[in-house]
Write an enzyme that holds these catalytic residues in place. Structure first.
Site, PDB file in Angstrom:
ATOM      1  N   TYR A   1     -62.362 -12.455 -16.602  1.00  0.00           N
ATOM      2  CA  TYR A   1     -63.783 -12.212 -16.887  1.00  0.00           C
ATOM      3  C   TYR A   1     -64.385 -11.284 -15.824  1.00  0.00           C
ATOM      4  O   TYR A   1     -65.084 -10.319 -16.160  1.00  0.00           O
ATOM      5  CB  TYR A   1     -64.508 -13.565 -16.914  1.00  0.00           C
ATOM      6  CG  TYR A   1     -65.920 -13.534 -17.464  1.00  0.00           C
ATOM      7  CD1 TYR A   1     -66.155 -13.501 -18.840  1.00  0.00           C
ATOM      8  CD2 TYR A   1     -67.018 -13.568 -16.608  1.00  0.00           C
ATOM      9  CE1 TYR A   1     -67.449 -13.506 -19.341  1.00  0.00           C
ATOM     10  CE2 TYR A   1     -68.317 -13.577 -17.103  1.00  0.00           C
ATOM     11  CZ  TYR A   1     -68.524 -13.541 -18.473  1.00  0.00           C
ATOM     12  OH  TYR A   1     -69.812 -13.541 -18.960  1.00  0.00           O
TER      13      TYR A   1
ATOM     14  N   SER B   1     -72.651  -9.039 -16.590  1.00  0.00           N
ATOM     15  CA  SER B   1     -72.856 -10.390 -16.046  1.00  0.00           C
ATOM     16  C   SER B   1     -73.019 -10.242 -14.542  1.00  0.00           C
ATOM     17  O   SER B   1     -72.639  -9.210 -13.968  1.00  0.00           O
ATOM     18  CB  SER B   1     -71.608 -11.232 -16.349  1.00  0.00           C
ATOM     19  OG  SER B   1     -71.558 -12.394 -15.549  1.00  0.00           O
TER      20      SER B   1
END
Ligand code: NAD
Length: 260
Positions: free
Chosen positions: A155, A142
């Site tokens: 995350y 990401s």
């Protein structure tokens, strides 16, 4: 060139993983489909892929928080379809909250699914790739593997971790015909971002569509979320012979999010 290769895509029952499954299947690549879905639904999905694309398929719903279950899953997949030539570590979850109240259980789950699962799958799939002197490992990271955002401690830790893991495995595999890369998308229109959009819509008392636009333009120069299939097409390119010199890279596809 890719016809008859075998690909495992974790989290391929939804979003980016599902779109990638369709794109690889179109090339005649045999597929190990995986994700949180009942055996029955999964078997039906695998059968649909087999019929539509004339490929061999297998479905598995192993929970990636269980390392021993991952070992059993990969052993079963290799016994059934042969060496896994293409490994796409895609499954992932999200939880947004400030660190002071972030639940430890959520932290553990995010690290297990978004990071540790990739360690286990890579460890088990590499020997077969090494034997064949060909392999592709693509980790769906990401932009949060490159930069941070508020309320995403677990995350960001997991995604930064998988970028580091990608680099090390690329170095260790460089002379074995195996490339290892991380794809770093910005906003992609999938169920994973729905909660974040819904929370913003409620907080600001605006529509879902308005909240979505605000979420995207807060971070990206490009005002639209990417479609899942764009990530799938990028992954397909990384599997191609033209991409054989790209390895150890963390490749943004982020509408200029990290350019700023
Ligand atoms: P999604 O929610 O649509 O799909 C997630 C997949 O992971 C599903 O197949 C689900 O079954 C599987 N999964 C979840 N928990 C699991 C568990 N415990 N065990 C096994 N499988 C599990 O999400 P998505 O947006 O397609 O995300 C795919 C990947 O892309 C994730 O790693 C995510 O972090 C990354 N990503 C998404 C975006 C985005 O904006 N959507 C942006 C950058 C990166």
């Amino acid at each position: 060139m890719l016809k008859g290769k075998v690909a495992l895509i974790t989290g391929s029952t939804s979003g980016i993983g599902l779109a990638t499954a369709h794109i690889l299947a179109e090339q005649g690549i045999d597929l190990i489909l995986h994700g949180l879905m009942s055996e029955q639904e999964g078997a039906a999905m695998a059968e649909e892929f087999s019929v539509k694309y004339q490929i061999n398929t297998l479905f598995d719903n192993t929970d990636l928080r269980d390392a021993d279950a991952i070992t059993r899953f990969i052993n079963k997949a290799i016994a059934s379809l042969g060496t896994i030539d293409i490994l796409v570590n895609n499954a992932g979850i999200q939880h947004t909250e400030n660190i002071t109240t972030f639940p430890a259980g959520k932290w553990n789950d995010i690290i297990a699914i978004n990071l540790s699962a990739a360690f286990h799958t890579i460890q088990q799939c590499l020997p077969g790739m090494q034997k064949n002197n060909w392999g592709r490992v693509i980790n769906v990271a990401s932009v949060h593997g490159l930069v941070a955002s508020l309320q995403k401690s677990a995350y960001c830790a997991a995604k930064h971790g998988i970028v580091g893991l990608t680099k090390v495995v690329a170095l260790e595999s460089a002379e074995q015909g195996i490339t290892v890369n991380a794809v770093c998308p910005g906003w992609v229109d999938t169920p994973l971002v729905n909660d974040q959009v819904a929370m913003l819509a409620e907080k600001n008392e605006v529509s879902f569509a308005q909240a979505k636009h605000k979420l995207v333009t807060n971070k990206q120069a490009l005002p639209d979320m990417a479609e899942p299939k764009q990530i799938g097409e990028f992954i397909l390119f990384l599997c191609s012979d033209s991409a054989r010199s790209i390895t150890g890279a963390a490749l943004p596809m982020d509408g200029a999010w990290t350019a700023q």
